[in-house]
Design a protein around this motif. Structure first.
Motif, PDB file in Angstrom:
ATOM      1  N   SER A 102      10.034  17.688 -26.092  1.00 26.75           N
ATOM      2  CA  SER A 102       9.330  16.703 -26.934  1.00 26.75           C
ATOM      3  C   SER A 102      10.216  15.549 -27.391  1.00 26.75           C
ATOM      4  O   SER A 102       9.794  14.722 -28.201  1.00 26.75           O
ATOM      5  N   THR A 103      11.446  15.477 -26.877  1.00 27.76           N
ATOM      6  CA  THR A 103      12.311  14.339 -27.176  1.00 27.76           C
ATOM      7  C   THR A 103      11.777  13.095 -26.481  1.00 27.76           C
ATOM      8  O   THR A 103      11.385  13.134 -25.317  1.00 27.76           O
ATOM      9  N   GLN A 104      11.766  11.977 -27.209  1.00 30.44           N
ATOM     10  CA  GLN A 104      11.297  10.727 -26.632  1.00 30.44           C
ATOM     11  C   GLN A 104      12.429  10.057 -25.866  1.00 30.44           C
ATOM     12  O   GLN A 104      13.548   9.906 -26.379  1.00 30.44           O
ATOM     13  N   VAL A 105      12.162   9.648 -24.626  1.00 27.04           N
ATOM     14  CA  VAL A 105      13.146   8.934 -23.818  1.00 27.04           C
ATOM     15  C   VAL A 105      12.536   7.629 -23.334  1.00 27.04           C
ATOM     16  O   VAL A 105      11.315   7.497 -23.197  1.00 27.04           O
ATOM     17  N   PHE A 106      13.392   6.663 -23.091  1.00 31.07           N
ATOM     18  CA  PHE A 106      12.956   5.368 -22.599  1.00 31.07           C
ATOM     19  C   PHE A 106      12.715   5.436 -21.102  1.00 31.07           C
ATOM     20  O   PHE A 106      13.517   5.966 -20.349  1.00 31.07           O
ATOM     21  N   ASP A 107      11.586   4.891 -20.655  1.00 32.71           N
ATOM     22  CA  ASP A 107      11.219   4.886 -19.243  1.00 32.71           C
ATOM     23  C   ASP A 107      11.054   3.433 -18.784  1.00 32.71           C
ATOM     24  O   ASP A 107      10.030   2.795 -19.041  1.00 32.71           O
ATOM     25  N   SER A 108      12.065   2.904 -18.102  1.00 33.39           N
ATOM     26  CA  SER A 108      12.021   1.502 -17.670  1.00 33.39           C
ATOM     27  C   SER A 108      11.002   1.243 -16.574  1.00 33.39           C
ATOM     28  O   SER A 108      10.696   0.090 -16.265  1.00 33.39           O
ATOM     29  N   GLN A 109      10.458   2.327 -15.979  1.00 33.04           N
ATOM     30  CA  GLN A 109       9.463   2.184 -14.911  1.00 33.04           C
ATOM     31  C   GLN A 109       8.051   2.511 -15.394  1.00 33.04           C
ATOM     32  O   GLN A 109       7.164   2.784 -14.595  1.00 33.04           O
ATOM     33  N   GLN A 148       0.829  -1.211   0.000  1.00 33.05           N
ATOM     34  CA  GLN A 148       0.000   0.000   0.000  1.00 33.05           C
ATOM     35  C   GLN A 148       0.866   1.265   0.000  1.00 33.05           C
ATOM     36  O   GLN A 148       0.521   2.248  -0.660  1.00 33.05           O
ATOM     37  N   SER A 149       1.966   1.233   0.712  1.00 33.18           N
ATOM     38  CA  SER A 149       2.803   2.435   0.808  1.00 33.18           C
ATOM     39  C   SER A 149       3.639   2.667  -0.442  1.00 33.18           C
ATOM     40  O   SER A 149       4.229   3.733  -0.611  1.00 33.18           O
ATOM     41  N   HIS A 150       3.717   1.678  -1.325  1.00 38.63           N
ATOM     42  CA  HIS A 150       4.467   1.822  -2.580  1.00 38.63           C
ATOM     43  C   HIS A 150       3.540   1.696  -3.782  1.00 38.63           C
ATOM     44  O   HIS A 150       3.922   1.196  -4.837  1.00 38.63           O
ATOM     45  N   LYS A 151       2.355   2.163  -3.638  1.00 38.83           N
ATOM     46  CA  LYS A 151       1.326   2.015  -4.674  1.00 38.83           C
ATOM     47  C   LYS A 151       1.746   2.597  -6.007  1.00 38.83           C
ATOM     48  O   LYS A 151       1.436   2.055  -7.067  1.00 38.83           O
ATOM     49  N   HIS A 152       2.461   3.709  -5.977  1.00 40.76           N
ATOM     50  CA  HIS A 152       2.806   4.410  -7.225  1.00 40.76           C
ATOM     51  C   HIS A 152       4.283   4.250  -7.573  1.00 40.76           C
ATOM     52  O   HIS A 152       4.869   5.118  -8.222  1.00 40.76           O
ATOM     53  N   MET A 153       4.887   3.140  -7.156  1.00 38.55           N
ATOM     54  CA  MET A 153       6.311   2.950  -7.430  1.00 38.55           C
ATOM     55  C   MET A 153       6.588   2.809  -8.922  1.00 38.55           C
ATOM     56  O   MET A 153       7.625   3.248  -9.412  1.00 38.55           O
ATOM     57  N   ARG A 154       5.661   2.197  -9.651  1.00 41.42           N
ATOM     58  CA  ARG A 154       5.798   2.070 -11.103  1.00 41.42           C
ATOM     59  C   ARG A 154       4.602   2.700 -11.777  1.00 41.42           C
ATOM     60  O   ARG A 154       3.534   2.849 -11.183  1.00 41.42           O
ATOM     61  N   GLY A 155       4.790   3.040 -13.055  1.00 40.81           N
ATOM     62  CA  GLY A 155       3.704   3.622 -13.813  1.00 40.81           C
ATOM     63  C   GLY A 155       2.663   2.582 -14.208  1.00 40.81           C
ATOM     64  O   GLY A 155       2.821   1.376 -13.978  1.00 40.81           O
ATOM     65  N   THR A 156       1.597   3.052 -14.785  1.00 41.44           N
ATOM     66  CA  THR A 156       0.548   2.175 -15.299  1.00 41.44           C
ATOM     67  C   THR A 156       0.171   2.645 -16.695  1.00 41.44           C
ATOM     68  O   THR A 156       0.484   3.764 -17.102  1.00 41.44           O
ATOM     69  N   TRP A 157      -0.503   1.762 -17.433  1.00 41.58           N
ATOM     70  CA  TRP A 157      -0.992   2.128 -18.757  1.00 41.58           C
ATOM     71  C   TRP A 157      -2.359   1.520 -18.974  1.00 41.58           C
ATOM     72  O   TRP A 157      -2.870   0.780 -18.124  1.00 41.58           O
ATOM     73  N   ASP A 158      -2.941   1.818 -20.093  1.00 43.42           N
ATOM     74  CA  ASP A 158      -4.258   1.290 -20.424  1.00 43.42           C
ATOM     75  C   ASP A 158      -4.177  -0.230 -20.533  1.00 43.42           C
ATOM     76  O   ASP A 158      -3.512  -0.763 -21.417  1.00 43.42           O
ATOM     77  N   GLU A 159      -4.826  -0.931 -19.616  1.00 43.59           N
ATOM     78  CA  GLU A 159      -4.724  -2.391 -19.583  1.00 43.59           C
ATOM     79  C   GLU A 159      -5.495  -3.066 -20.706  1.00 43.59           C
ATOM     80  O   GLU A 159      -5.300  -4.261 -20.953  1.00 43.59           O
ATOM     81  N   SER A 160      -6.341  -2.334 -21.393  1.00 38.18           N
ATOM     82  CA  SER A 160      -7.152  -2.957 -22.437  1.00 38.18           C
ATOM     83  C   SER A 160      -6.314  -3.461 -23.599  1.00 38.18           C
ATOM     84  O   SER A 160      -6.726  -4.367 -24.329  1.00 38.18           O
ATOM     85  N   ASP A 161      -5.116  -2.884 -23.796  1.00 35.03           N
ATOM     86  CA  ASP A 161      -4.248  -3.358 -24.882  1.00 35.03           C
ATOM     87  C   ASP A 161      -2.962  -3.969 -24.338  1.00 35.03           C
ATOM     88  O   ASP A 161      -1.960  -4.075 -25.047  1.00 35.03           O
ATOM     89  N   ALA A 162      -2.992  -4.412 -23.090  1.00 36.04           N
ATOM     90  CA  ALA A 162      -1.785  -4.928 -22.444  1.00 36.04           C
ATOM     91  C   ALA A 162      -1.229  -6.162 -23.137  1.00 36.04           C
ATOM     92  O   ALA A 162      -0.032  -6.443 -23.056  1.00 36.04           O
ATOM     93  N   ALA A 163      -2.078  -6.910 -23.836  1.00 36.11           N
ATOM     94  CA  ALA A 163      -1.612  -8.116 -24.532  1.00 36.11           C
ATOM     95  C   ALA A 163      -0.917  -7.785 -25.842  1.00 36.11           C
ATOM     96  O   ALA A 163      -0.213  -8.635 -26.404  1.00 36.11           O
ATOM     97  N   ASN A 164      -1.083  -6.567 -26.341  1.00 37.01           N
ATOM     98  CA  ASN A 164      -0.523  -6.192 -27.638  1.00 37.01           C
ATOM     99  C   ASN A 164       0.949  -5.802 -27.522  1.00 37.01           C
ATOM    100  O   ASN A 164       1.412  -5.322 -26.485  1.00 37.01           O
ATOM    101  N   PHE A 165       1.661  -5.986 -28.624  1.00 41.03           N
ATOM    102  CA  PHE A 165       3.078  -5.633 -28.688  1.00 41.03           C
ATOM    103  C   PHE A 165       3.187  -4.174 -29.113  1.00 41.03           C
ATOM    104  O   PHE A 165       3.054  -3.847 -30.295  1.00 41.03           O
TER     105      PHE A 165
END
Length: 582
Positions: free
Chosen positions: A507-514, A478-495
């Protein structure tokens, strides 16, 4: 009531009373013993009702799946969805405790990162590996004193210095043999698809073996196979088959080291779905194939350690994992006031495990990666364009990027593609822990000794998460609820590699491992030791392969994403249709 009915109802009526009493007593004891042996569910946690009606538990269904050619490992990932619960229990062997299947990223992350005093590697996981590499740290509990000593022995192998001066250059150099082979195959196949699995499997073994052992008596199987393909190219037949018909090249026969390595890897993979992995290994290790594999393993390691000692005595430059490990053992022995032991079980198993882990997972990840690129031409084109923009000097000079350029240049889209390959189709799909104390998971009491399976695909990873009341989560979760990001789960199976990118202020795109849920390398003190090497290898190989080849769409029957389980979870079919990029 007729006499026939009496005989049926009272089968013991004609026997002496004492005999009847004994028979009834024996049957009663057997019945009570059977009832006692039936699986005993933990209260409040869903399970398959049929499993508690037989002493085999769920093992009966799992073995049936195996006999029918299915994937027993996939069964585990299906259970949370089947019961609509993030935590379910299963019964894998007679007279054993139930195991839990926990399918939720946040709770899995919490267990791996913050609940190390409550959960550790368990006996089943240890048994899976100890039958083949008993002195490797992967086959040890964290509490085992030998675990720390073994990790000390290999700690240099993931340092930036070793990766960038030893591992990386060898990966790059050996990749050139592979590029030469596939340029030849592209020309000979003439646009027809061909099987890619063996080429990738051999190339990654060539790489990890020379990184682990040094040049020694190592000879590139990929280079030898290229000579074979070249010598038979003149006899290739093109006109008799259509463009979608796979082109059959001569088989790439593995050498004795790769055959031995494969036999032992298969044994570890097979043990994973056995009710009693330790018993399986005791029986399997007596088979001629395993005896031959062990003999080849020790012959190779004896030979290489002898060569390493000669290099050390000559004051030669340290150029392999073996050299570093021998230097580490020498320093430890000097500190402890003892003679160094370079052929100890720990030295041999750590070295062999390093080869195994660095080979199998990388080979599998590359196979899945090339399938994704062929299936999604948009991603492939975007990746190639990103590489050419990042290495503009290489483009203008008509050459490949150098190793130095690859490790110094950030290519966010490449990182995103690699991360998405590992998220959707990682080589390992389940992690394992065992409760070392009485504890709780999502409000359920979990007795000490309970094994917990943590699937890293399925709900909350590649499909929408199953509902969990926040108050049921552990306090640390509970205390680390926002440790990682989230995304729209409806397309989570897609590549979708773009899910790992974010825009900076300019506006430069950077990689976000979290950016979202992913546990392909586990976490915490028992996280994958070879994580840095895996990323380095994938970064170099994906760059060079996509730089040199375009992967065309495959016919439907070759484009399946069906999987098979060995030590890792591989594509059932891995074919490529390649043309050389001009």
């Amino acid at each position: 009531m007729s006499s026939a009915s009496l005989d049926l109802v009272y089968p013991f009526a004609r026997l002496p009373f004492a005999v009847s009493a004994v028979i009834v007593g024996v049957l009663s004891v057997l019945y009570l013993a059977y009832q006692w042996a039936l699986p005993k569910p933990l209260p409040g946690i869903p399970y398959n009702q049929d499993a508690v009606k037989t002493i085999l538990g769920d093992a009966a269904e799992i073995q049936k799946i195996k006999k029918e050619g299915g994937r027993p490992r996939a069964w585990f990932n299906l259970q949370p969805v089947k019961h609509n619960s993030p935590v379910v229990q299963a019964f894998l062997a007679p007279l054993s405790k139930p195991v839990l299947i926990l399918s939720d990223f946040r709770e899995a992350q919490d267990i791996l990162l913050r609940r190390g005093k409550e959960f550790d590697r368990g006996p089943r996981h240890v048994a899976n590996f100890s039958g083949v590499v008993p002195s490797h740290h992967i086959a040890m509990a964290t509490s085992d004193p030998q675990f720390k000593a073994n990790r000390e022995l290999v700690k240099d192998l993931m340092t930036p210095h070793f990766l960038n001066t030893i591992s990386g250059p060898e990966i790059y150099n050996n990749a050139q043999n592979f590029i030469e082979l596939w340029k030849l195959k592209a020309q000979v196949a003439g646009g027809r698809p061909f099987k890619a699995e063996d080429d990738l499997h051999t190339m990654t073994f060539d790489i990890i073996k020379v990184v682990a052992l040094g040049e020694g008596d190592n000879q590139s199987m990929t280079a030898l196979y290229t000579d074979l393909v070249r010598s038979t190219a003149a006899n290739a037949q093109h006109a008799s088959a259509g463009q979608d018909e796979p082109f059959i090249f001569p088989e790439n026969q593995p050498n004795v080291d790769l055959r031995a390595h494969g036999t032992q890897q298969e044994a570890v993979g097979a043990a994973a779905t056995q009710p009693f992995p330790g018993l399986f290994h005791k029986i399997n290790n007596r088979k001629p194939a395993m005896k031959e594999a062990y003999a080849a393993k020790f012959s190779m390691l004896d030979r290489q350690v002898s060569l390493g000692m000669k290099r050390m005595e000559a004051g030669a430059e340290v150029k392999s994992a073996l050299d570093y490990m021998m230097q580490r053992e020498l320093a430890s022995a000097k500190k402890a006031g003892r003679a160094p032991v370079f052929n100890s079980p720990s030295m041999y198993d750590e070295l062999y495990g390093y080869i195994g882990a660095g080979h199998e997972t990388s080979s599998t990840s590359l196979q899945w990666g090339l399938k994704h690129l062929a299936a999604d031409q948009r991603v492939q084109t975007t990746l190639r364009d990103s590489l050419r923009a990042a290495y503009a000097d290489a483009v203008s000079e008509g050459r490949q990027p150098t190793f130095a350029e690859i490790i110094k240049t950030q290519v966010p889209y490449l990182d995103a593609v690699i991360e998405e390959i590992l998220r959707v189709t990682g080589p390992v799909r389940t992690l394992f822990r065992t409760a070392t104390v009485d504890t709780t998971i999502l409000g359920h009491h979990i007795p000490k000794g309970t094994q917990v399976f943590l699937p890293i695909t399925g709900p909350s990873f590649t499909t929408p998460a199953l509902a969990i009341e926040e108050s049921l989560r552990s306090p640390s979760s509970q205390s680390h609820k926002h440790m990682r990001g989230t995304w729209d789960e409806s397309d989570a199976a897609n590549f979708v590699p773009e899910r790992w990118l974010k825009a900076e202020d300019d506006s430069t795109q950077v990689f976000d491992s979290q950016a979202g849920p992913m546990l392909a390398f586990s976490l915490g003190i028992r996280g994958c030791f070879g994580r840095r090497l895996a990323y380095l290898q994938l970064r170099i190989l994906m760059t060079l392969i996509v730089w040199n080849f375009e992967f065309g769409p495959l016919p439907e029957d070759l484009n399946s994403f069906d999987a098979v389980d060995t030590l890792t979870t591989k594509p059932a079919k891995c074919f490529v249709r390649i043309t050389e990029v001009q």
